[in-house]
Design an enzyme around this catalytic site. Structure first.
Site, short mmCIF file in Angstrom:
data_model
loop_
_atom_site.label_atom_id
_atom_site.label_comp_id
_atom_site.label_asym_id
_atom_site.label_seq_id
_atom_site.Cartn_x
_atom_site.Cartn_y
_atom_site.Cartn_z
N ALA A 56 0.79 -1.23 0.00
CA ALA A 56 0.00 0.00 0.00
C ALA A 56 0.83 1.29 0.00
CB ALA A 56 -0.97 -0.04 1.18
N ARG A 97 -5.22 -0.13 -8.97
CA ARG A 97 -5.65 -1.14 -7.99
C ARG A 97 -6.67 -0.48 -7.05
NH1 ARG A 97 -0.96 -4.46 -5.17
NH2 ARG A 97 -2.64 -6.01 -4.97
N GLN A 206 4.42 -13.40 -1.63
CA GLN A 206 5.16 -12.23 -1.13
C GLN A 206 5.99 -12.60 0.11
OE1 GLN A 206 1.97 -12.17 -2.11
NE2 GLN A 206 1.30 -10.13 -2.82
N ASP A 247 -3.82 -2.68 3.95
CA ASP A 247 -4.02 -1.92 2.72
C ASP A 247 -5.06 -0.84 2.90
OD1 ASP A 247 -3.13 -4.84 1.95
OD2 ASP A 247 -2.44 -3.46 0.38
C1 LIG Z 1 2.62 -2.23 4.06
S1 LIG Z 1 1.33 -2.59 3.02
C2 LIG Z 1 1.64 -4.23 2.63
C3 LIG Z 1 0.41 -4.94 2.20
O1 LIG Z 1 0.29 -4.90 0.77
C4 LIG Z 1 0.26 -6.24 0.32
O2 LIG Z 1 -0.56 -6.44 -0.78
P1 LIG Z 1 0.10 -6.52 -2.25
O3 LIG Z 1 1.40 -7.27 -2.16
O4 LIG Z 1 -0.96 -7.24 -3.05
O5 LIG Z 1 0.27 -5.07 -2.67
C5 LIG Z 1 -0.27 -7.00 1.50
O6 LIG Z 1 -1.66 -6.83 1.65
C6 LIG Z 1 0.50 -6.37 2.60
O7 LIG Z 1 0.00 -6.59 3.87
#
Ligand SMILES: CSC[C@H]1O[C@H](OP(=O)(O)O)[C@H](O)[C@@H]1O
EC number: 5.3.1.23
Length: 359
Positions: A56, A97, A206, A247
């Protein structure tokens, strides 16, 4: 704003010499560390959509920097063309997004700067300078927020704690130390002998690809587990606290985060384990009810393929929610740059977001 800890990994940054937005392509990690810089908002938008840039805060900072980079390519254009094209770039990035609130927080600030410049008769050069100042301010605020989240959150971490985290809320999701991982980093820097269990985080991994990479580079003990191991580890008494990112956090304290977070929160509650959410106030959305929040659905191919290999029948259907919703009563506290927010969240979130400076 200097912070007393080293920033060893950057997800997104501004290259002053070229006035371009730069990022590390997290899709290629951990096996290669590809960096790209661009002034093209469409290219940065694609990087956000494809998860080269993700997380985010990083998404918001990248989008703001992308508008600034693009503005510098248009300073020789007539005013009308400059403003229409830069505002169009805001719209393109806005559509990348739907869930992370930081994206809209950052783009709203940048758009307001452009609109103010347009109505004040600012030249393209003046507007480009103004938008760049705002975008860099958003980045600097995130860097400092990461540090303060780390400081506030580390006070909640006992020495010798085993921490479970989900997805990546680290340097690769922000401008500097991370959010959940900032808490881990600062606790570690302060001499607390923590260890971390990182879930792999299906479907795009991730945790396995990014969180393990970050923590190994930091020298923080980290053990990779499957998503399905999290509950069992808690039941076995091997987890002292859970820390995740977010997020979007609504005014009632609903936490929208990577898919799988809700199940971890349920297991934590069942096993009386504190469940902390680390996020800057730029993630908190006081204007939305949880019913209003769009939960991103991504390409089902991300579920059907792992690292490019089909793991099911090509004709199989798949459902790919990128996020889920954790109810406020499952959240022990929300760690922000302005302090630790405890229930009742509606009142206390409003109070902390409304307060002026981080402290
Ligand atoms: C510090 S925000 C990280 C947050 O974003 C990730 O989603 P994405 O990898 O799909 O952008 C995930 O929800 C994490 O917790």
């Amino acid at each position: 704003m200097n912070i007393p800890y080293p920033i060893k990994i950057r997800a997104v940054w501004w290259d002053e010499s070229s006035r371009k937005t730069c990022w590390i392509n997290t899709l290629k990690l951990p096996h290669s560390e590809e960096v790209e810089c661009s002034s093209d908002p469409v290219r940065v938008a694609k990087a956000i959509i494809d998860l080269e840039i993700r997380g985010a805060p990083a998404i918001g900072v990248a989008a703001a920097l992308a508008v600034a980079s693009y503005a510098w390519t248009l300073t020789g254009k007539p005013r009308e063309e400059f403003y229409s094209k830069t505002l169009e770039a805001v719209s393109v990035l806005w559509a990348t997004r739907p869930t992370a609130h930081n994206l809209f927080h950052a783009l709203t600030r940048v758009r307001e700067k452009l609109l103010a410049g347009m109505s004040a008769g600012a030249t393209p050069l003046e507007a480009a300078e103004d938008v760049t100042r705002e975008a860099l301010k958003i980045m600097e605020e995130d860097i400092y927020s990461n540090y303060l989240i780390g400081e506030h959150g580390s006070q909640l971490v006992p020495d010798n704690a085993s921490i479970l985290t989900h997805c990546n809320a680290g340097a690769l999701a922000t401008s500097a130390l991370g959010t959940a991982e900032a808490v881990m980093r600062v606790a570690w820097y302060k001499g607390k002998r923590i260890r971390v269990y990182a879930t792999e985080t299906r479907p795009v991994l991730q945790g396995a690809r990014l969180t393990v990479w970050e923590l190994v580079k930091e020298g923080i003990p980290v053990t990779l587990i499957t998503d399905n191991t999290a509950g069992f580890l808690m039941r076995k008494g091997m987890v002292d606290l859970v820390i995740v990112g977010a997020d979007r956090i609504t005014r009632e304290g609903y936490v929208v985060n990577k898919i799988g977070t809700y199940m971890i929160a349920l297991a934590a509650r069942r096993n009386n384990i504190p469940f902390y959410v680390a996020a800057p106030t730029s993630t908190i959305d006081l204007n939305s009810r949880i019913e209003d929040v769009v939960i991103e659905e991504r390409n089902p191919a991300e579920v059907k393929y792992v690292m490019g290999r089909l793991i099911t029948l090509e004709e199989a259907s798949a459902l790919n929610y990128a996020f889920d919703i954790t109810d406020p009563d499952l959240v022990t506290a929300i760690i922000t740059e302005k302090g630790v927010v405890k229930p009742p969240f509606p009142e206390n979130l409003k109070k902390i977001v409304g307060s002026s400076q981080p402290h």
